[in-house]
Design a protein around this motif. Structure first.
Motif, short mmCIF file in Angstrom:
data_model
loop_
_atom_site.label_atom_id
_atom_site.label_comp_id
_atom_site.label_asym_id
_atom_site.label_seq_id
_atom_site.Cartn_x
_atom_site.Cartn_y
_atom_site.Cartn_z
N GLN A 109 0.84 -1.19 0.00
CA GLN A 109 0.00 0.00 0.00
C GLN A 109 0.87 1.24 0.00
O GLN A 109 1.90 1.29 0.68
N PHE A 110 0.45 2.25 -0.75
CA PHE A 110 1.15 3.52 -0.79
C PHE A 110 0.11 4.62 -0.89
O PHE A 110 -0.87 4.50 -1.64
N GLY A 111 0.29 5.68 -0.13
CA GLY A 111 -0.69 6.76 -0.18
C GLY A 111 -0.12 8.05 0.36
O GLY A 111 0.97 8.08 0.93
N ALA A 112 -0.86 9.12 0.16
CA ALA A 112 -0.46 10.44 0.65
C ALA A 112 -1.67 11.12 1.27
O ALA A 112 -2.81 10.88 0.87
N GLN A 113 -1.41 11.96 2.26
CA GLN A 113 -2.46 12.75 2.86
C GLN A 113 -1.86 14.01 3.45
O GLN A 113 -0.66 14.06 3.75
N ALA A 114 -2.69 15.02 3.62
CA ALA A 114 -2.25 16.28 4.22
C ALA A 114 -3.09 16.54 5.46
O ALA A 114 -4.33 16.53 5.40
N SER A 115 -2.43 16.77 6.59
CA SER A 115 -3.10 17.20 7.80
C SER A 115 -2.88 18.70 7.95
O SER A 115 -2.40 19.36 7.02
N THR A 116 -3.18 19.27 9.09
CA THR A 116 -2.99 20.71 9.25
C THR A 116 -1.53 21.11 9.13
O THR A 116 -1.20 22.15 8.55
N ASP A 117 -0.62 20.28 9.66
CA ASP A 117 0.80 20.63 9.69
C ASP A 117 1.65 19.86 8.69
O ASP A 117 2.69 20.36 8.25
N ARG A 118 1.25 18.64 8.36
CA ARG A 118 2.14 17.75 7.61
C ARG A 118 1.56 17.31 6.28
O ARG A 118 0.36 17.09 6.15
N PHE A 119 2.46 17.17 5.31
CA PHE A 119 2.17 16.43 4.08
C PHE A 119 2.88 15.09 4.25
O PHE A 119 4.10 15.04 4.39
N SER A 120 2.12 13.99 4.24
CA SER A 120 2.68 12.68 4.57
C SER A 120 2.47 11.69 3.44
O SER A 120 1.40 11.65 2.84
N VAL A 121 3.50 10.90 3.18
CA VAL A 121 3.36 9.76 2.29
C VAL A 121 3.73 8.51 3.08
O VAL A 121 4.63 8.54 3.94
N SER A 122 3.03 7.43 2.83
CA SER A 122 3.26 6.22 3.61
C SER A 122 3.32 5.00 2.71
O SER A 122 2.63 4.93 1.69
N LEU A 123 4.13 4.05 3.12
CA LEU A 123 4.31 2.79 2.41
C LEU A 123 4.19 1.66 3.40
O LEU A 123 4.78 1.70 4.49
N ARG A 124 3.43 0.64 3.04
CA ARG A 124 3.36 -0.59 3.84
C ARG A 124 3.61 -1.76 2.89
O ARG A 124 2.97 -1.89 1.85
N THR A 125 4.54 -2.61 3.28
CA THR A 125 4.91 -3.74 2.43
C THR A 125 5.46 -4.88 3.27
O THR A 125 5.94 -4.67 4.39
N LEU A 126 5.39 -6.08 2.72
CA LEU A 126 6.09 -7.20 3.33
C LEU A 126 7.59 -7.04 3.08
O LEU A 126 8.01 -6.36 2.15
N ARG A 175 10.78 -4.17 -4.95
CA ARG A 175 9.85 -3.67 -5.96
C ARG A 175 8.91 -2.61 -5.39
O ARG A 175 8.57 -1.63 -6.07
N ALA A 176 8.49 -2.78 -4.13
CA ALA A 176 7.60 -1.81 -3.51
C ALA A 176 8.31 -0.48 -3.32
O ALA A 176 7.74 0.59 -3.58
N VAL A 177 9.54 -0.51 -2.84
CA VAL A 177 10.29 0.73 -2.65
C VAL A 177 10.54 1.40 -3.99
O VAL A 177 10.45 2.63 -4.12
N ALA A 178 10.84 0.61 -5.02
CA ALA A 178 11.07 1.19 -6.34
C ALA A 178 9.81 1.88 -6.87
O ALA A 178 9.89 2.97 -7.45
N LEU A 179 8.66 1.26 -6.67
CA LEU A 179 7.42 1.86 -7.16
C LEU A 179 7.08 3.11 -6.36
O LEU A 179 6.63 4.12 -6.92
N ALA A 180 7.31 3.07 -5.05
CA ALA A 180 7.07 4.26 -4.23
C ALA A 180 7.97 5.41 -4.67
O ALA A 180 7.53 6.56 -4.79
N ALA A 181 9.23 5.11 -4.91
CA ALA A 181 10.16 6.15 -5.35
C ALA A 181 9.74 6.72 -6.70
O ALA A 181 9.82 7.92 -6.95
N ARG A 182 9.26 5.85 -7.57
CA ARG A 182 8.80 6.31 -8.88
C ARG A 182 7.58 7.21 -8.74
O ARG A 182 7.45 8.23 -9.45
N GLN A 183 6.68 6.87 -7.85
CA GLN A 183 5.49 7.68 -7.66
C GLN A 183 5.83 9.06 -7.10
O GLN A 183 5.17 10.05 -7.42
#
Length: 439
Positions: free
Chosen positions: A101-118, A126-134
């Motif tokens: 899973q990879f996603g992004a969200q913005a709260s009041t203070d932070r712009f956050s991107v997150s990755l969850r993988t085995l 491959r997950a890190v490569a795809l996250a970096a590409r995104q």
């Protein structure tokens, strides 16, 4: 089934075995701050990258820009070298194929991107490569933004017919004034946002030099370093432009009382004021004290007086929302329209007495016992631990913060709570918003 058993086993570890949480911290060559918790019990990795790019960086005419930027980050990626472009559907399928899973969200203070993988080596790579590409080559498709904007506009129109939304908007505007914490996303601000604005926002705020990277999972420091290298390199071309300071939230000069007519079965009541920033030295007395006042559910003072003794509301609560700036202190409840005035008076009275007198020793003992005994539930999963470590990193808290948390709670006294509440809250100078009351 095997995955579920692994997770269950991890959650059933005794609290003592999970008490000491060693957090490794170092600076990446780019300037990014890195925090690692090696947690080998489950073959999984959670990564969160935080940037100073939350909604406090929006302008009033383009309120919602940070959130819109985060949403469109999943709209696809451009072609890179031998790698073909992926539209939003192909990108989603690519993540599904990896079981990640990879996603992004913005709260009041932070712009956050997150990755969850085995952490199986091939899947992880491959997950890190795809996250970096995104991160490096988002497609920013205009047609997707046009579609998403229409959906957001429809959601706004629907929300504007709900008394809770009206109350929340009026409350935020009154508490924060012209501070960015009080900016409201509306039809005009969404129409003012174009894809070029999102691209500029992303390049300006998602930068390596101000990145905070938190990793929690079954990896060591060497592997964590390689992952950070890959992710940070993806945004390194954005440079490191200085950001202007954001002004502080100003205290209220006087009480504000807004009564808004609305035909509804329940009246919405919000009472509050600017509270404290997260670095306030009285964070723990305010945290423990608020549990007693209105954060403790059915055992709180507000619930006892408003619900149990008078039957004015099924649920009443209070909380502080500290951030980089003074987030709101808020009391909230719903009640019968003909009881709204009484509910407001009772809630204000409870607050005033608490600020003047503080809790009893018995209330404090019960609160400390509950909070200390429930601490293990705050860190009983990778996701919760990640959130806590990201909080430590973002707010510059000591690395042993989680290890000393229970001790800090146990040290709070009645005098500490009384002093902190008297310093921070002014019961006679608060915002009161009531939507849907009847005379």
């Amino acid at each position: 089934m095997a995955w579920g058993l692994l997770l269950l086993a991890a959650l059933m570890l005794p609290a003592q075995a999970r008490a000491a949480i060693p957090i490794e911290h170092w600076m990446h060559a780019s300037g990014a701050r890195v925090y690692l918790v090696s947690s080998p019990s489950i073959p999984m990795l959670d990564v969160q990258m935080d940037f100073d790019g939350g909604s406090r960086r929006d302008s009033a005419p383009q309120a919602g820009l940070a959130s819109a930027t985060a949403g469109l980050l999943s709209g696809g990626v451009r072609a890179q070298g031998d790698l073909p472009a992926l539209d939003e559907n192909a990108l989603s399928e690519a993540w599904l194929d990896l079981g990640a899973q990879f996603g992004a969200q913005a709260s009041t203070d932070r712009f956050s991107v997150s990755l969850r993988t085995l952490t199986e080596p091939d899947l992880l790579e491959r997950a890190v490569a795809l996250a970096a590409r995104q991160l490096a080559a988002p497609a920013w498709p205009a047609r997707v933004w046009q579609r998403d904007r229409e959906r957001m506009l429809a959601a706004l129109r629907e929300a504007d017919n709900r008394p809770g939304t009206i109350a929340s908007r009026r409350f935020a505007r009154a508490v924060y004034g012209d501070h960015p914490y009080g900016y409201q996303t509306d039809a005009a601000s969404l129409h003012a946002i174009e894809v070029a604005d999102m691209q500029a926002f992303f390049r300006r705020h998602v930068v390596a030099c101000r990145a905070q990277v938190v990793l929690v999972g079954a990896i060591d420091r060497a592997r964590a370093t390689r992952i950070v290298d890959r992710l940070v390199s993806a945004v390194a071309p954005h440079g490191c432009a200085l950001l202007p300071a954001v002004r502080d939230v100003q205290p209220l000069a006087q009480a504000i009382d807004e009564r808004i007519p609305f035909a509804a079965a329940q009246a919405q009541v919000l009472i509050g004021q600017p509270g404290v920033a997260r670095d306030d030295p009285d964070f723990f007395p305010l945290f423990v004290g608020n549990y007693i006042l209105g954060g403790g559910g059915f055992v709180s003072r507000l619930t006892t007086e408003v619900r149990e003794k008078r039957g004015l509301s099924y649920s009443v609560y209070s909380y502080f929302s500290p951030g980089r700036h003074a987030g709101a202190f808020q009391i909230g409840l719903t009640t019968r329209p003909d009881q709204a005035a009484q509910a407001v008076d009772v809630s204000r009275g409870v607050l005033r007495r608490f600020v003047e007198q503080g809790p009893t020793e018995a209330e404090l003992r019960a609160a400390r016992e509950f909070l200390v005994n429930g601490f293990a539930l705050r860190i009983d999963s990778n996701r919760k631990l990640l959130d806590n470590v990201a909080n430590i990193a973002w707010n510059g808290l000591p690395l042993d913060y989680l290890d000393t948390w229970r001790q800090r709670v146990e040290q709070v006294s009645v005098a500490d709570i009384r002093r902190a509440f008297a310093r921070v809250l002014q019961p006679d100078r608060m915002v009161t918003v009531v939507v849907g009351a009847q005379p």
